[in-house]
Motif scaffolding. Structure first.
Motif, mmCIF file in Angstrom:
data_model
loop_
_atom_site.group_PDB
_atom_site.id
_atom_site.type_symbol
_atom_site.label_atom_id
_atom_site.label_comp_id
_atom_site.label_asym_id
_atom_site.label_seq_id
_atom_site.Cartn_x
_atom_site.Cartn_y
_atom_site.Cartn_z
ATOM 1 N N ILE A 189 53.052 -117.051 6.443
ATOM 2 C CA ILE A 189 52.270 -116.352 7.464
ATOM 3 C C ILE A 189 52.820 -114.943 7.682
ATOM 4 C CG2 ILE A 189 51.675 -116.335 9.920
ATOM 5 C CD1 ILE A 189 51.495 -119.370 9.791
ATOM 6 N N SER A 190 54.153 -114.811 7.705
ATOM 7 C CA SER A 190 54.759 -113.479 7.843
ATOM 8 C C SER A 190 54.419 -112.598 6.645
ATOM 9 C CB SER A 190 56.270 -113.614 7.988
ATOM 10 O OG SER A 190 56.614 -114.422 9.100
ATOM 11 N N LEU A 191 54.435 -113.193 5.449
ATOM 12 C CA LEU A 191 54.060 -112.436 4.254
ATOM 13 C C LEU A 191 52.611 -111.961 4.341
ATOM 14 C CD1 LEU A 191 54.726 -111.515 1.311
ATOM 15 C CD2 LEU A 191 53.811 -113.719 0.572
ATOM 16 N N GLY A 192 51.711 -112.836 4.794
ATOM 17 C CA GLY A 192 50.317 -112.434 4.945
ATOM 18 C C GLY A 192 50.138 -111.329 5.969
ATOM 19 N N ALA A 193 50.879 -111.417 7.091
ATOM 20 C CA ALA A 193 50.775 -110.379 8.118
ATOM 21 C C ALA A 193 51.289 -109.037 7.601
ATOM 22 C CB ALA A 193 51.548 -110.808 9.364
ATOM 23 N N LEU A 194 52.425 -109.052 6.899
ATOM 24 C CA LEU A 194 52.956 -107.803 6.327
ATOM 25 C C LEU A 194 52.019 -107.232 5.270
ATOM 26 C CD1 LEU A 194 56.781 -108.573 6.028
ATOM 27 C CD2 LEU A 194 55.671 -106.941 7.555
ATOM 28 N N THR A 195 51.427 -108.115 4.461
ATOM 29 C CA THR A 195 50.472 -107.655 3.450
ATOM 30 C C THR A 195 49.271 -106.980 4.099
ATOM 31 O OG1 THR A 195 51.147 -109.454 1.956
ATOM 32 C CG2 THR A 195 49.038 -108.393 1.515
ATOM 33 N N ALA A 196 48.739 -107.609 5.148
ATOM 34 C CA ALA A 196 47.597 -107.008 5.850
ATOM 35 C C ALA A 196 47.968 -105.657 6.467
ATOM 36 C CB ALA A 196 47.098 -107.964 6.934
ATOM 37 N N LEU A 197 49.183 -105.566 7.036
ATOM 38 C CA LEU A 197 49.619 -104.309 7.640
ATOM 39 C C LEU A 197 49.771 -103.209 6.590
ATOM 40 C CD1 LEU A 197 50.560 -102.865 10.212
ATOM 41 C CD2 LEU A 197 52.885 -103.667 9.701
ATOM 42 N N ILE A 198 50.367 -103.544 5.442
ATOM 43 C CA ILE A 198 50.546 -102.545 4.374
ATOM 44 C C ILE A 198 49.193 -102.099 3.823
ATOM 45 C CG2 ILE A 198 51.437 -102.214 2.039
ATOM 46 C CD1 ILE A 198 53.786 -104.012 2.810
ATOM 47 N N LEU A 199 48.287 -103.035 3.596
ATOM 48 C CA LEU A 199 46.973 -102.677 3.062
ATOM 49 C C LEU A 199 46.162 -101.871 4.079
ATOM 50 C CD1 LEU A 199 45.963 -105.952 1.188
ATOM 51 C CD2 LEU A 199 47.003 -103.883 0.271
ATOM 52 N N TRP A 200 46.337 -102.175 5.359
ATOM 53 C CA TRP A 200 45.670 -101.365 6.381
ATOM 54 C C TRP A 200 46.191 -99.923 6.362
ATOM 55 C CZ3 TRP A 200 47.961 -99.119 10.796
ATOM 56 C CH2 TRP A 200 47.062 -98.533 11.680
ATOM 57 N N SER A 201 47.505 -99.766 6.172
ATOM 58 C CA SER A 201 48.063 -98.408 6.093
ATOM 59 C C SER A 201 47.603 -97.678 4.833
ATOM 60 C CB SER A 201 49.591 -98.470 6.127
ATOM 61 O OG SER A 201 50.094 -99.115 4.972
ATOM 62 N N LEU A 202 47.276 -98.429 3.786
ATOM 63 C CA LEU A 202 46.759 -97.820 2.553
ATOM 64 C C LEU A 202 45.250 -97.623 2.587
ATOM 65 C CD1 LEU A 202 48.849 -99.819 -0.096
ATOM 66 C CD2 LEU A 202 49.202 -97.453 0.638
ATOM 67 N N LYS A 203 44.624 -97.950 3.744
ATOM 68 C CA LYS A 203 43.164 -97.802 3.927
ATOM 69 C C LYS A 203 42.371 -98.683 2.963
ATOM 70 C CE LYS A 203 43.288 -93.199 5.973
ATOM 71 N NZ LYS A 203 44.737 -93.319 6.280
ATOM 72 N N MET A 204 42.914 -99.860 2.679
ATOM 73 C CA MET A 204 42.207 -100.858 1.882
ATOM 74 C C MET A 204 41.229 -101.601 2.797
ATOM 75 S SD MET A 204 42.159 -102.272 -1.227
ATOM 76 C CE MET A 204 41.600 -103.807 -1.990
ATOM 77 N N PRO A 205 39.966 -101.776 2.407
ATOM 78 C CA PRO A 205 39.014 -102.477 3.280
ATOM 79 C C PRO A 205 39.370 -103.954 3.420
ATOM 80 C CG PRO A 205 38.027 -102.036 1.142
ATOM 81 C CD PRO A 205 39.335 -101.306 1.160
ATOM 82 N N ASP A 206 39.068 -104.508 4.586
ATOM 83 C CA ASP A 206 39.293 -105.926 4.898
ATOM 84 C C ASP A 206 40.742 -106.346 4.643
ATOM 85 O OD1 ASP A 206 36.528 -106.323 5.508
ATOM 86 O OD2 ASP A 206 36.118 -106.405 3.360
ATOM 87 N N PRO A 207 41.713 -105.710 5.289
ATOM 88 C CA PRO A 207 43.115 -106.087 5.034
ATOM 89 C C PRO A 207 43.444 -107.503 5.502
ATOM 90 C CG PRO A 207 42.968 -104.537 6.864
ATOM 91 C CD PRO A 207 41.608 -104.606 6.260
#
Length: 346
Positions: free
Chosen positions: A210-228
């Motif tokens: 779950i922590s890995l998924g949250a960090l992944t979503a945060l990193i992808l959001w910072s990279l402006k990836m849609p639907d992080p």
């Protein structure tokens, strides 16, 4: 006489293993919900046990835990289902119109070599086959599958609820049928240790994923990836399948990034960021938290994954590592089976 007897014993053992594999494959509908509920119950048991130490009844704490898990699951499905359906519907067109032109310079030489090979094999006549029609997500297929999914989820939920409430009572009944006091004490020690260690493993692995998924979503959001959040949920779920899950998620992020971004570095950034994150998680964080006793051989994990994915499909791949960890812990405490624990350990 010894050699024929050994050969016969080996043959009977092989037949028994084949019969067991066939039985497991045949009883998938019955066994998979039971195994999934058992491991979920072991993973949630520390919460109920901690509440019991605070003199909160197990029945009440089990209801609260199940309500929280159900609310979280329904919320996650409600939040992630629309973007997942959108990506599945748009993927064929996006790959054909957005991704294919970007990789065309890299595949041009392969196409030329393929046409040359077909010309040599077919005596100069190249056969062009029609492109296959892209599969579309039909709403009626979703409606037809929904009752089975709901029945499966309800079955697993009820089994988990009863495991949380009556798990200790089942242990007492197992102790009662033991023939002597020594065997009773041995059974209690083995079951308690296995229950504690497997619960710790499943609970810890779930928190890490779950922590890995949250960090992944945060990193992808910072990279402006849609639907992080969608990719973070995919990363958390896929990480329950070691190695294969991380590689699959990296490839999916590579394709999705190439479809969304025009520049090469921007397209590679989501996949490379996730690969770096999983490298740190798999080689530093997880071994440090899990400890040496919980570590398994990568070769044993891959063989076990192939076996259970072949028998039960995706469900078998998700359950493979918890089952291997449980078997390893049991083998460590049964005389004559220490070799298996040593074999699958790292």
């Amino acid at each position: 006489m010894r050699r024929p007897t050994q050969a016969m014993s080996l043959m009977l053992t092989a037949l028994l293993v084949l019969a067991l594999i066939y039985t497991l494959a045949l009883s998938q509908t019955l066994v998979v919900p039971l195994m999934l509920a058992m491991f979920l119950g072991l993973g949630l048991n520390p919460l109920v046990a901690g509440a019991a130490r605070l003199h909160i009844p197990r029945f009440l704490s089990a209801i609260v835990v199940m309500l929280a898990v159900t609310a979280g699951s329904v919320g996650a499905v409600t939040l992630l289902a629309p973007p997942a359906v959108k990506w599945l519907q748009q993927a064929p067109s996006a790959i054909r119109h957005d991704l294919a032109p970007k990789i065309k310079p890299f595949t041009r030489k392969l196409d030329e070599a393929n046409r040359a090979t077909q010309s040599l094999v077919g005596n100069g006549s190249v056969r062009h086959t029609a492109a296959p029609q892209a599969a579309r997500l039909d709403v009626w297929d979703v409606i037809a599958v929904t009752p089975r999914v709901l029945a499966f989820a309800l079955t697993v939920g009820l089994l988990v609820f009863f495991f949380l409430i009556f798990g200790d009572r089942m242990l007492l009944k197992l102790v009662e049928v033991s023939p002597s006091f020594t065997s009773k004490r041995h059974v209690v020690t083995i079951v308690r240790n296995i229950q504690a260690e497997v619960s710790r493993y499943i609970f810890t692995a779930t928190c890490i994923n779950i922590s890995l998924g949250a960090l992944t979503a945060l990193i992808l959001w910072s990279l402006k990836m849609p639907d992080p959040l969608l990719w973070g949920g995919l990363a958390a779920l896929a990480n329950f399948v070691p190695y294969v899950g991380a590689i699959s998620t990296t490839l999916v992020l590579l394709i999705a990034g190439s479809m969304h971004f025009d520049h090469l570095l921007d397209a590679l950034a989501p996949a490379l960021s996730f690969a770096a994150l999983t490298a740190v998680e798999g080689n530093l964080i997880t071994p440090m938290i899990m400890g040496r006793r919980m570590r398994l051989s990568p070769v044993a994990i891959l063989i076990w994954l192939l076996l259970w994915a072949w028998i039960w499909g995706i469900a078998g791949a998700l359950l493979a590592v918890p089952m291997l960890t449980t078997v390893k812990l049991i083998a460590e405490r049964i005389r004559g089976w220490e070799w298996f624990a040593h074999l699958v350990g790292r």
